[in-house]
Each structure stands twice: as C-alpha cells, then as structure tokens.
Design a protein around this motif. Sequence first.
Motif, PDB file in Angstrom:
ATOM      1  N   LYS A 185       5.679  29.520  71.358  1.00  0.00           N
ATOM      2  CA  LYS A 185       5.663  28.627  70.686  1.00  0.00           C
ATOM      3  C   LYS A 185       5.719  27.198  71.444  1.00  0.00           C
ATOM      4  CE  LYS A 185       7.550  30.856  66.726  1.00  0.00           C
ATOM      5  NZ  LYS A 185       8.819  30.877  65.779  1.00  0.00           N
ATOM      6  N   LYS A 186       6.211  27.242  72.671  1.00  0.00           N
ATOM      7  CA  LYS A 186       6.231  26.000  73.706  1.00  0.00           C
ATOM      8  C   LYS A 186       6.281  26.564  75.100  1.00  0.00           C
ATOM      9  CE  LYS A 186      10.621  24.843  72.134  1.00  0.00           C
ATOM     10  NZ  LYS A 186      11.761  24.439  71.906  1.00  0.00           N
ATOM     11  N   SER A 187       5.869  25.653  75.836  1.00  0.00           N
ATOM     12  CA  SER A 187       5.861  25.950  77.355  1.00  0.00           C
ATOM     13  C   SER A 187       7.181  26.464  78.059  1.00  0.00           C
ATOM     14  CB  SER A 187       5.174  25.046  78.285  1.00  0.00           C
ATOM     15  OG  SER A 187       5.967  23.915  78.164  1.00  0.00           O
ATOM     16  N   LEU A 188       7.037  27.140  78.909  1.00  0.00           N
ATOM     17  CA  LEU A 188       8.249  27.593  79.752  1.00  0.00           C
ATOM     18  C   LEU A 188       8.950  26.273  80.336  1.00  0.00           C
ATOM     19  CD1 LEU A 188       7.161  31.031  81.143  1.00  0.00           C
ATOM     20  CD2 LEU A 188       8.563  30.642  78.921  1.00  0.00           C
ATOM     21  N   GLU A 189       7.980  25.725  81.051  1.00  0.00           N
ATOM     22  CA  GLU A 189       8.641  24.572  81.661  1.00  0.00           C
ATOM     23  C   GLU A 189       9.523  23.462  80.612  1.00  0.00           C
ATOM     24  OE1 GLU A 189       7.291  21.188  85.161  1.00  0.00           O
ATOM     25  OE2 GLU A 189       5.855  22.448  83.966  1.00  0.00           O
ATOM     26  N   ASN A 190       8.763  23.133  79.543  1.00  0.00           N
ATOM     27  CA  ASN A 190       9.419  22.296  78.550  1.00  0.00           C
ATOM     28  C   ASN A 190      10.738  22.997  78.206  1.00  0.00           C
ATOM     29  OD1 ASN A 190       7.522  20.283  78.865  1.00  0.00           O
ATOM     30  ND2 ASN A 190       6.298  21.050  77.145  1.00  0.00           N
ATOM     31  N   ALA A 191      10.643  24.436  77.994  1.00  0.00           N
ATOM     32  CA  ALA A 191      12.029  24.821  77.377  1.00  0.00           C
ATOM     33  C   ALA A 191      13.071  24.868  78.774  1.00  0.00           C
ATOM     34  CB  ALA A 191      11.781  26.490  77.283  1.00  0.00           C
TER      35      ALA A 191
END
Length: 631
Positions: free
Chosen positions: A411-417
């Motif tokens: 649902k979202k990128s790992l980096e943004n998480a």
Amino acid sequence: ATSLVTSSKGMNLKNRSIMPVIDPGDFFTKVELYKALKPIFDIDYWSIVSAYDDALEFHEDNRIKMSSIYQREIDRKNDINVMFLGRPYVVLDNNMNKGIPGIFSHLNIGVFYHDMMTYNKNDVKEIEPLLKAFHWNYTAKILASALITARTKGLYPVYISSFKCSPDSFALEYFKRIMDAYQKPYIILDLDEHGSNVGYETRIEAAVRAFRNHFNEQKKTTFTKNNISFNPETENVIGNKTLLFPSWDNMTVKLVEALLLKEGIDARMVPITEHAVHFGLKSNRGQCLPVSIIYQSFIDYIKEKNLDPSNTIIWMLDSHVACNIRLYPYLIKSLFESYGNGMEHISVYTGNLVLSDISLKTGMDTYFAYMFGGMLRKMGCKTRPYEIEKGKTDEVIKKSESIFYDAFLGKKSLENAVIEVVQKFKNIKMEKTNKPKVAVFGDLYARDNDIMNQDLIHSIENAGGEVITIPLSDFGRIVSNIYVKRWLKNGRFKEAITTKGLMMMATTIEDNYYKYFNEILQQPVIKSNIDLKFIMEKFHVVVEHSGESMDNLIMIFYLLEYYPDISLFVQASPAFCCAGLITEAMSAHIESVTGVPVVALTYDGTEKKQNDKLIPYIKYPKKNIVFNKIL
C-alpha cells in the motif's frame, strides 16, 4: 600406539588434546588425523594411513565375528532374547548402563546389542524416508535396528536412553510407532544418576513376563501388522491452502504474513498464547519445548478460526544445522495424526528461513521484513528506558507496526514507511541517563518472543537496564559467510549460491534504509566479517562446527564489537534445548574472556518467574570493562 608414544617430541602428553574434523570419506579423515598428530608425534602421513586402514580392518573383522555370534545364538535358542537399542556410550559402558545387561543375563535371557545385527537397504526400505529425516547417525541406526527387531520372532527391544537426551525423545515417538505397527512389546529405560538397580529390576522382570507371554501367544496365532504410519510426510507446494506461520516474534512474523498475502498466499501468523505455552506441555515427552508450543498454537488457532484442516497447511523450517529443528515438521505431523478429529488431514510445508524456496523475490522481501521488525524492536529498546512520558514508545511501536504492515502489503513504499516511523520515534521526548546495557542472545524462539520469555525486555528495563537486541537480518548477515563455507564444503551448492546471492543483493539495498534507522540508533552499519580466528582459538571450535552454540559465540563477539560497554549478557533458551545447555556450560569461560557475566534463563512453560534472576545483576552491575581482543 607404542611407537607413537615413544616417538613423541618430548611433550607432556597428559595435558594434550587433539580435535581432528572427521569428514565423510577416508581421505579427509586421514589428512585431518595427520594434521592433528604431526605437531605431537614424529610421524609421517603414510604411517597414519596404514594405522587408520588397520583400525578399520580390525573393526570390520570384529563386526563380522559379533554378527556371526548373534546369528548363531538367535537361531539356537527357542526362547526370548532382548536387543539393546541405544547409543554405545550409554549401553556398553558399565558406569552408564546401571548394570542393566547383567540383570537380563541373570534372568537367563539372551542379550544382544544392535551393532551385532546386519541388514541391507532393502531390509529397511519400509522406513527409508524416516531414516533420511533423522540426521543423527546413531538415531537412524537405532530405528533401523528397531524395525528388524520388530520383525524377528522371539527378539524384543530394550531402548536405553539418557535423561534429557533430546534426539532420543524424537526417536522414541517413531520407535513406539514401529513397535505398535508390529504389535511387539518393548521396554524403554531412561537412565539418570538417581536410578537404582532395584527400580530397574522391577520393571525388567515385568517386561520379561510380557515378552514371554507374547512369545508363547505367537506360537498359537499369527500377528498381523497394523496399518500405522511411521514415515514422515511433508509437502513442497503450498497450493491454494491456508498457510499458517508460527510466530517466534510477533513484530517480525506479522510482516511476513503481509508480504505473503501480497504474493497471493492466504497466510496467517499464528500468535503464541499463554494457553499454548501451558497446554503444549501436555504433548511434550522431552522434545525441545518450542515444538510442543507451536503444535498447540496451531490446534488452538484452527479451532478458534474454524478452519478446515484438509485445506490448511502449516509452515515449518527445513533446517540442516546440528539441532533437532529439522525434526519439527515430522513430529508435529505425527502429533496431528495422534490428535485425530480431522487434524490428521493438516499438511506440513517445509521451507528455508527467508522463504527463497517460494521465490527469490519473496526471499528478498522476507529479509527486509526481518530487518524492519528487528529494527522496530531495536529502536523501542533504544528509546523506552529514557522516555519522559511513560508508555509513549510502546504507543509509537503499535502505530509503526501498522505502517510497516501496510508497506509490505504494497500500500506504500518501504522507504516512505521507514521515514514515517522514524519521525514518530524522533517525536518521543527523552531524558538520557547512564543505564547498564544488557545484551540478549540465544534461541530464536525464546529471545524475541514476549510471551515465551515472560516479557524479558520490559523486565530488564523495569530493573533499570537498556536492552540490546539482534535483528534477524543482522544475524543472517553475520553468520551467512561461515554457513556458505560449510555448505560449499559439504556439496550443498544450491543453498550456498542462493544464500550468497541473496545476501549480496540485500546488502546493496538495505544501506538505504539503515541511514534512516540510524537517526535513532546511531550505530555503524553491520559488517559481515567477524574475527572467527579469535573465537576459534579462545573456545577451541572450528569452522565446521554449526548450530546455535557456535552462532551464540559469534553473536557475543559481534555485540561486543559494536557495544564494548555491555554490562551483562542474557542467554534466553527454552527447556530441553541441547544447544542452550552447551552455551550455558560455556558461560564461565565467556566471562573470563570478555569480562562480561552471562545469565542463562531457561523458560520451561510454567509460571515460575525466570526473569527475577536478572535484577541483582542490573541493580549492581559489574564495573564496565571495555572489551579488547588483544587482552
């Protein structure tokens, strides 16, 4: 032997020891013996070759003689005989065997040892999968001999085991199945230092009566073999079934659930509960405690969620290290079969720890799930002891778990998480003080399992310490090199190449995430090169040694390299863990080398508060000595 002693190089042989590594194949064994003996004796390689060949010939000659004696006596006597099954250092040593062979002899019973029995592969083809599953040499021989004994008229098995012998506890489950299938009575004698001859005599006399009753009955009627399964069955395809994944760490394994769901697999993390810990003891017969708890947690979850057992498959680790973990899948499958009520239809899937057997992409994602879950726990330990608003860190961890879960769902990128989670930790207000650092290592199932280890981390923090943990990704990076070397030497090229390739790719990518996590952790990037030479010299181990005990030593010195001011090591182990006992036995030597005390905590599934043992060590820590390998 005489020529070797007389040609020794003037050394005191009384205090000398040799540790040759015995590899499959005579050539390697001869080379190892030569390398081990050359520094002590003035001897050439060909003398070693000759002596070794003579020893093998002597052994084979005696084996043939013993086999002929067995065959002669078993054919001659129209009465019952007993076959001793067990490890030679238990059965054949008079100090160990409690005089049990003599008790049978005094009752005029013929006694034999399973090494006297001869058989070929076709004779034991019926249990060939079982023998392949057991990676313990003696255990496989015992089970093969048990099958021949079960088929032999008038011959009855006496299994002699040592107290707390974990490999035997796994073997006994299948030994009983073989005997039940052939309707053969047997006796199992468990030896410890408290047993008396009187107690053994009573049991043996009862067993002899049962053997004779069966023998006499066998003369009148023919016993038919029962349809009992004793060969292990596992799957190598998940298919469309619901995959249940055991949890050794809720933070990490929950992320594995998410990435498998993204792959289209109906995966469920099965959390460990106190009910599973306590009730798991009911199915335990001396095996490593985690296998019983995992089994019970699966039973509880399937019942609670009303899952169809025939459409359910459980994941278990396919391990090749010197540990009983390799036998977990087979024992759990047999426990399901014994439980019945439809649970016998549950399938068992065996795979590697990073799930690269599903796909290389899944392997990469799993590595980062281990990294993110481990880093989340690590950041919590770095922050919680110094938080001003109590409970704030745990609140952030809870929210962070959801953020990471969504990221691994796609649902979202790992980096943004990672950026989002790190910012939440930055917002926690702290007051830094000087607290003793307490490093936790040990069994995979115990060290990060908050239910199993009775909330170890919070216990240490409540006593005034700061906990240092080891993310599974760090662990993998540190020990991978030595495992790759072992696998290449043993011809397991696929595993070696896959692991090396996966680690190289992961290392390239993970540095990008480390820079964010390090805004909280403030530690250098983990290196994979640990000084194995120093460890081997200090603890008399070699590269070929594998398993948790060796891994524990590597972890200890890795921790000291990055945290030289550690005040205390805590070893977390479950009950009946062989490797845990070995590491615990090294505790005093570890402290003498490192200057850091080690407290071993063994969790036995009861409510006894093990973590209270730590309080004095944390309240009154040993003065910090910065570890220096040169010393």
